[in-house]
Design a protein around this motif. Structure first.
Motif, mmCIF file in Angstrom:
data_model
loop_
_atom_site.group_PDB
_atom_site.id
_atom_site.type_symbol
_atom_site.label_atom_id
_atom_site.label_comp_id
_atom_site.label_asym_id
_atom_site.label_seq_id
_atom_site.Cartn_x
_atom_site.Cartn_y
_atom_site.Cartn_z
ATOM 1 N N ALA A 26 0.868 -1.182 0.000
ATOM 2 C CA ALA A 26 0.000 0.000 0.000
ATOM 3 C C ALA A 26 0.899 1.226 0.000
ATOM 4 C CB ALA A 26 -0.925 0.000 1.209
ATOM 5 N N TRP A 27 0.342 2.351 -0.414
ATOM 6 C CA TRP A 27 1.058 3.638 -0.407
ATOM 7 C C TRP A 27 0.284 4.581 0.507
ATOM 8 C CZ3 TRP A 27 5.162 5.500 -3.822
ATOM 9 C CH2 TRP A 27 5.446 6.862 -3.661
ATOM 10 N N LEU A 28 0.987 5.164 1.501
ATOM 11 C CA LEU A 28 0.355 6.059 2.452
ATOM 12 C C LEU A 28 1.062 7.412 2.396
ATOM 13 C CD1 LEU A 28 -0.681 5.101 6.078
ATOM 14 C CD2 LEU A 28 0.210 7.354 5.529
ATOM 15 N N THR A 29 0.308 8.440 2.020
ATOM 16 C CA THR A 29 0.837 9.805 1.954
ATOM 17 C C THR A 29 0.286 10.614 3.118
ATOM 18 O OG1 THR A 29 1.172 9.842 -0.447
ATOM 19 C CG2 THR A 29 0.783 11.960 0.621
ATOM 20 N N CYS A 30 1.162 11.361 3.787
ATOM 21 C CA CYS A 30 0.696 12.191 4.897
ATOM 22 C C CYS A 30 0.934 13.665 4.599
ATOM 23 C CB CYS A 30 1.361 11.785 6.206
ATOM 24 S SG CYS A 30 3.108 12.164 6.323
ATOM 25 N N ASP A 31 0.106 14.492 5.229
ATOM 26 C CA ASP A 31 0.223 15.954 5.156
ATOM 27 C C ASP A 31 0.013 16.476 3.736
ATOM 28 O OD1 ASP A 31 0.512 18.417 6.348
ATOM 29 O OD2 ASP A 31 2.692 18.440 6.232
ATOM 30 N N LEU A 32 -1.011 15.972 3.074
ATOM 31 C CA LEU A 32 -1.368 16.453 1.731
ATOM 32 C C LEU A 32 -2.136 17.759 1.849
ATOM 33 C CD1 LEU A 32 -1.610 15.513 -1.381
ATOM 34 C CD2 LEU A 32 -3.929 14.876 -0.735
ATOM 35 N N ARG A 33 -1.769 18.752 1.046
ATOM 36 C CA ARG A 33 -2.469 20.039 1.075
ATOM 37 C C ARG A 33 -2.245 20.774 -0.239
ATOM 38 N NH1 ARG A 33 1.945 20.386 4.729
ATOM 39 N NH2 ARG A 33 3.473 22.001 4.201
ATOM 40 N N HIS A 34 -2.904 21.935 -0.378
ATOM 41 C CA HIS A 34 -2.865 22.620 -1.669
ATOM 42 C C HIS A 34 -1.497 23.224 -1.987
ATOM 43 C CE1 HIS A 34 -3.665 25.937 1.142
ATOM 44 N NE2 HIS A 34 -3.134 26.731 0.237
ATOM 45 N N THR A 35 -0.645 23.384 -1.013
ATOM 46 C CA THR A 35 0.716 23.855 -1.278
ATOM 47 C C THR A 35 1.709 22.700 -1.408
ATOM 48 O OG1 THR A 35 1.090 24.115 1.108
ATOM 49 C CG2 THR A 35 0.351 26.068 -0.121
ATOM 50 N N ALA A 36 1.225 21.478 -1.218
ATOM 51 C CA ALA A 36 2.094 20.300 -1.346
ATOM 52 C C ALA A 36 1.276 19.114 -1.824
ATOM 53 C CB ALA A 36 2.771 19.986 -0.012
ATOM 54 N N PRO A 37 0.909 19.084 -3.114
ATOM 55 C CA PRO A 37 0.133 17.960 -3.645
ATOM 56 C C PRO A 37 1.013 16.728 -3.820
ATOM 57 C CG PRO A 37 0.741 19.428 -5.420
ATOM 58 C CD PRO A 37 1.232 20.087 -4.148
ATOM 59 N N ASP A 38 0.383 15.590 -3.866
ATOM 60 C CA ASP A 38 1.109 14.341 -4.111
ATOM 61 C C ASP A 38 1.098 14.075 -5.610
ATOM 62 O OD1 ASP A 38 2.285 11.898 -4.163
ATOM 63 O OD2 ASP A 38 0.834 10.892 -2.871
ATOM 64 N N LEU A 39 2.220 14.321 -6.256
ATOM 65 C CA LEU A 39 2.347 14.129 -7.700
ATOM 66 C C LEU A 39 2.910 12.764 -8.058
ATOM 67 C CD1 LEU A 39 3.866 17.629 -8.608
ATOM 68 C CD2 LEU A 39 1.456 16.961 -8.527
ATOM 69 N N ILE A 40 3.156 11.919 -7.050
ATOM 70 C CA ILE A 40 3.802 10.630 -7.295
ATOM 71 C C ILE A 40 2.940 9.460 -6.848
ATOM 72 C CG2 ILE A 40 5.759 9.203 -6.577
ATOM 73 C CD1 ILE A 40 7.455 11.291 -7.342
#
Length: 380
Positions: free
Chosen positions: A85-99
């Protein structure tokens, strides 16, 4: 089972009360308790150069190359070594997850989010492009674990099913707090600092940087300066480039009332909390009040303003007092109320420690992460 754990934002000062390296470290520990081990998939970050109109396109191309490289690398690994699984933390409009979304889709693994937020007001602003990526990531996630009620409300319209929403309460490893002898900690702090054992000790722990933290320090100084003949002393823990501004903000309190203790390591902080009597911090614009949670774990009632970060961890009237935002007089009044009433402090102390034990331990976080991962893996 391997889990890819990723943060798209640049990691700030590790001494910050919550966020960056500490959030990643705590999530990794909670996942370990739940039976997973984490891997750091990439050092790519997306939160730089947003004011440069050419930068987003360049970052997108770089992210796409990095995603393809990761997919190839993971496919070459034995099945047991690939992330499940892939878990991304602290996603927001100034730091999107592009990967993460691209890698998860290519590998056929679930994509999860912890601490995502969606700032709808930015839809027509400078960050509109990044906000659209954030919205797509939230909509795609098999599970979204929110750290605050405010974040959960912001993302709810974007999630296809409410069954994918989870509340992950801010959490701590409580073992260091259970082992402390409060009286011994108090004597040790009095030996190290010019503190009067006969007075209540207020405590504030925060970075000394410009921005929201400095605004809180200034509000704290203004509020405490309204109190005539204070019976307490204030222990100030923290360091940073704006220390001189913090000293300036607290100088009106006079000599001997604000005692600067410098920075303390994470291991040393529980004893400092336990030695004091009352935690005081306006928490201006804070999203997560981790220092307030730590204080309560050590048995300190809290006086704070009613910002989301404080409201998420302080039960008003039970484990502390929350006062209206921007109201110096109300904040000062709450400090007077608790600093002069030892019986009320004792009752709130017991309630605070019990609440943190029940709702904010790392074991509870591990159980929530386990439920979310089990459901996401079954869904996938």
């Amino acid at each position: 089972m391997p889990i890819a754990l990723y943060a798209p934002a640049e990691l700030p000062d590790p001494s910050a009360p919550w966020g960056g390296p500490r959030l990643m470290h705590m999530l990794a520990r909670a996942l370990d308790i739940a039976g997973y081990h984490t891997i750091a998939p990439t050092e790519f970050r997306s939160d730089g150069g947003l004011e440069d109109s050419r930068q987003p396109a360049a970052l997108e191309r770089k992210a796409a190359r990095q995603a393809r490289k990761l997919v190839t690398a993971y496919r070459d690994l034995p099945a047991v070594a690939r992330p499940e699984a892939w878990l991304t933390c602290d996603l927001r409009h100034t730091a999107p997850d592009l990967i993460g979304p691209a890698v998860a889709e290519a590998l056929g693994i679930p994509y999860l989010l912890v601490g995502a937020s969606y700032a709808r007001a930015e839809a027509s602003g400078a960050h509109a492009r990044w906000l659209s990526y954030t919205a797509r990531a939230i909509a795609r996630a098999r599970a979204v674990l929110s750290l605050t009620a405010e974040d959960e409300e912001s993302i709810r319209p974007l999630v296809p099913s409410t069954a994918r929403l989870y509340r992950l309460a801010p959490f701590l490893d409580l073992a260091p707090y259970r082992a402390i002898d409060r009286e011994a900690a108090r004597r040790a702090l009095a030996d190290a600092l010019p503190l009067d054992l006969g007075r209540p000790w207020l405590l504030a722990v925060a970075t000394m940087q410009t921005g929201a933290a400095l605004a809180s320090w200034r509000l704290l100084g203004r509020s405490l300066n309204l109190i005539a003949d204070p019976p307490w002393q204030l222990v100030v823990v923290g360091e940073g480039e704006a220390r001189w501004l913090v000293e300036e903000a607290l100088a009106p309190l006079g000599s001997g009332l604000a005692i600067f203790a410098g920075a303390r390591t994470e291991d040393a902080l529980p004893a400092v909390y336990a030695a004091c009597d009352l935690y005081v911090w306006p928490a201006y614009q804070e999203a997560l009040g981790m220092a307030m949670l730590e204080a309560q774990a050590a048995g300190l009632p809290v006086v704070a303003q009613d910002w989301p970060g404080a409201a998420a961890v302080v039960t008003n009237g039970e484990t502390g007092l929350l006062t209206p935002r921007h109201d110096d007089v109300a904040f000062a009044g709450a400090v007077v109320e608790l600093s002069t009433n030892a019986e009320q402090r004792r009752a709130m102390s017991a309630a605070a420690a019990a609440r943190v034990q029940k709702q904010h331990g790392i074991e509870s976080a591990a159980a929530t992460l386990q439920r979310a991962l089990d459901a996401a893996l079954a869904d996938a």
